[in-house]
Design a protein around this motif. Structure first.
Motif, mmCIF file in Angstrom:
data_model
loop_
_atom_site.group_PDB
_atom_site.id
_atom_site.type_symbol
_atom_site.label_atom_id
_atom_site.label_comp_id
_atom_site.label_asym_id
_atom_site.label_seq_id
_atom_site.Cartn_x
_atom_site.Cartn_y
_atom_site.Cartn_z
ATOM 1 N N HIS A 66 -13.607 -31.408 52.242
ATOM 2 C CA HIS A 66 -14.309 -32.338 51.364
ATOM 3 C C HIS A 66 -14.914 -31.569 50.195
ATOM 4 C CE1 HIS A 66 -14.648 -36.406 53.049
ATOM 5 N NE2 HIS A 66 -14.730 -35.882 54.252
ATOM 6 N N ARG A 77 -16.906 -39.431 41.643
ATOM 7 C CA ARG A 77 -16.110 -39.918 42.778
ATOM 8 C C ARG A 77 -16.923 -40.107 44.055
ATOM 9 N NH1 ARG A 77 -11.218 -35.475 41.994
ATOM 10 N NH2 ARG A 77 -10.780 -35.981 39.802
ATOM 11 N N ILE A 84 -8.225 -39.548 48.682
ATOM 12 C CA ILE A 84 -7.385 -38.351 48.699
ATOM 13 C C ILE A 84 -7.775 -37.337 47.620
ATOM 14 C CG2 ILE A 84 -5.559 -39.277 47.203
ATOM 15 C CD1 ILE A 84 -3.566 -37.919 49.267
ATOM 16 N N ASP A 85 -8.336 -37.803 46.507
ATOM 17 C CA ASP A 85 -8.716 -36.881 45.435
ATOM 18 C C ASP A 85 -10.158 -36.399 45.550
ATOM 19 O OD1 ASP A 85 -9.927 -39.263 44.781
ATOM 20 O OD2 ASP A 85 -9.380 -39.204 42.660
ATOM 21 N N THR A 86 -10.758 -36.564 46.730
ATOM 22 C CA THR A 86 -12.102 -36.035 46.961
ATOM 23 C C THR A 86 -12.070 -34.837 47.908
ATOM 24 O OG1 THR A 86 -12.611 -37.547 48.791
ATOM 25 C CG2 THR A 86 -13.120 -38.311 46.563
ATOM 26 N N ASP A 88 -10.331 -30.728 48.522
ATOM 27 C CA ASP A 88 -9.662 -29.555 47.966
ATOM 28 C C ASP A 88 -8.318 -29.428 48.673
ATOM 29 O OD1 ASP A 88 -8.785 -27.097 47.074
ATOM 30 O OD2 ASP A 88 -10.323 -25.937 48.149
ATOM 31 N N ALA A 89 -7.341 -30.183 48.206
ATOM 32 C CA ALA A 89 -6.040 -30.256 48.876
ATOM 33 C C ALA A 89 -5.343 -28.900 48.892
ATOM 34 C CB ALA A 89 -5.165 -31.300 48.190
ATOM 35 N N TYR A 145 -4.739 -37.234 55.592
ATOM 36 C CA TYR A 145 -3.619 -37.151 54.640
ATOM 37 C C TYR A 145 -2.561 -36.111 55.005
ATOM 38 C CZ TYR A 145 -7.105 -39.863 52.184
ATOM 39 O OH TYR A 145 -8.050 -40.821 51.855
ATOM 40 N N ASP A 148 0.893 -37.225 53.935
ATOM 41 C CA ASP A 148 1.055 -37.801 52.600
ATOM 42 C C ASP A 148 2.215 -37.126 51.857
ATOM 43 O OD1 ASP A 148 -0.932 -39.776 51.002
ATOM 44 O OD2 ASP A 148 0.123 -38.460 49.603
ATOM 45 N N TRP A 153 -0.083 -32.035 49.391
ATOM 46 C CA TRP A 153 -0.117 -32.486 50.787
ATOM 47 C C TRP A 153 1.277 -32.504 51.415
ATOM 48 C CZ3 TRP A 153 -4.988 -33.076 52.561
ATOM 49 C CH2 TRP A 153 -6.008 -33.355 51.625
ATOM 50 N N ASN A 202 -8.210 -46.112 51.918
ATOM 51 C CA ASN A 202 -7.643 -44.881 52.447
ATOM 52 C C ASN A 202 -6.759 -45.153 53.663
ATOM 53 O OD1 ASN A 202 -9.257 -43.693 50.488
ATOM 54 N ND2 ASN A 202 -10.942 -43.336 51.917
ATOM 55 N N ARG A 205 -3.310 -46.253 52.642
ATOM 56 C CA ARG A 205 -2.479 -45.130 52.193
ATOM 57 C C ARG A 205 -1.924 -44.364 53.394
ATOM 58 N NH1 ARG A 205 -2.822 -41.619 46.971
ATOM 59 N NH2 ARG A 205 -1.249 -40.029 47.463
#
Length: 219
Positions: A66, A77, A84-86, A88-89, A145, A148, A153, A202, A205
């Motif tokens: 996160h 955000r 998904i964009d919150t 550090d993928a 995710y 995804d 991801w 979420n 998705r």
């Protein structure tokens, strides 16, 4: 991809068997918010350690990646934390790649991989909280995710030894989330709104990616 459905007991039994194989197994458990991923992961770690010895398995949650609340505020955000964009993928994918390449870690002389955790009491990730020694045979990582198809991801399916998906009736899942959010300070109305309007987006998705899992677990 053909997906096999397992009961929770069968899933735990399979995890115990995976931990007995040579080398390290990195198991990814995906699922929507409230699907029971963390509960299953904890049960697996306990069963594996009971069967093969304490420290054989370690749980490494995706939630440790996160973004911090201050970063979410700066990005605008915070009101949809968990999207998904919150996260550090790229950082999470890099960690899974490192966990999966235990032989390379051994060659480099790096004895322990340190992973972040997530503390729900303060609603923040906590860096360097989870030790994964070279001797760990099973790493269990769970998160929304993991299946995804968006980069980065999408690389995860090939990094995990197996990727499972937790599935559950939506009504049960939402009830779990409402209870969770209330335990962390929201009143019932706010908890249900978050569960439906933020977690719900979420969950939709995640639901679209379940077919990529090798196994589904009815939780």
């Amino acid at each position: 991809m053909t997906t096999t459905e397992l009961s929770v007991d069968d899933a735990v039994e399979r995890a115990v068997a995976l931990a007995a194989r040579p080398g390290r197994t990195v198991l990814g458990i995906a699922g929507a918010p409230g699907a029971g991923k963390s509960t299953l992961a904890r049960r697996i770690v306990a069963a594996v350690d009971a069967a093969h010895g304490t420290g054989t398995a370690v749980q490494v949650p995706m939630d440790g990646f996160h973004l911090a609340n201050a970063a979410l505020d700066a990005l605008g955000r915070h009101d949809r934390k968990g999207a998904i964009d919150t996260f550090d993928a790229a950082g999470y994918v890099a960690l899974v790649r490192r966990l999966a390449s235990v032989d390379d870690e051994a060659a480099s002389g790096d004895g322990v991989v340190w992973a972040p955790d997530f503390d729900r009491r303060v609603d923040e990730p906590i860096a360097g909280s989870i030790a994964v020694p070279r001797t760990t045979r099973l790493v269990v990582s769970e998160g929304n995710y993991l299946l995804d198809t968006a980069a980065p991801w999408s690389a995860l399916v090939d990094l995990f030894t197996e990727t499972w998906a937790c599935v559950v009736d939506d009504r049960v899942r939402v009830d779990r989330l409402v209870g969770r959010h209330m335990r962390h300070g929201r009143d019932h109305e706010a908890a249900r709104t978050w569960a439906l309007e933020v977690d719900g987006v979420n969950a939709a998705r995640v639901a679209a990616t379940v077919g990529r899992a090798s196994r589904t677990i009815r939780t």
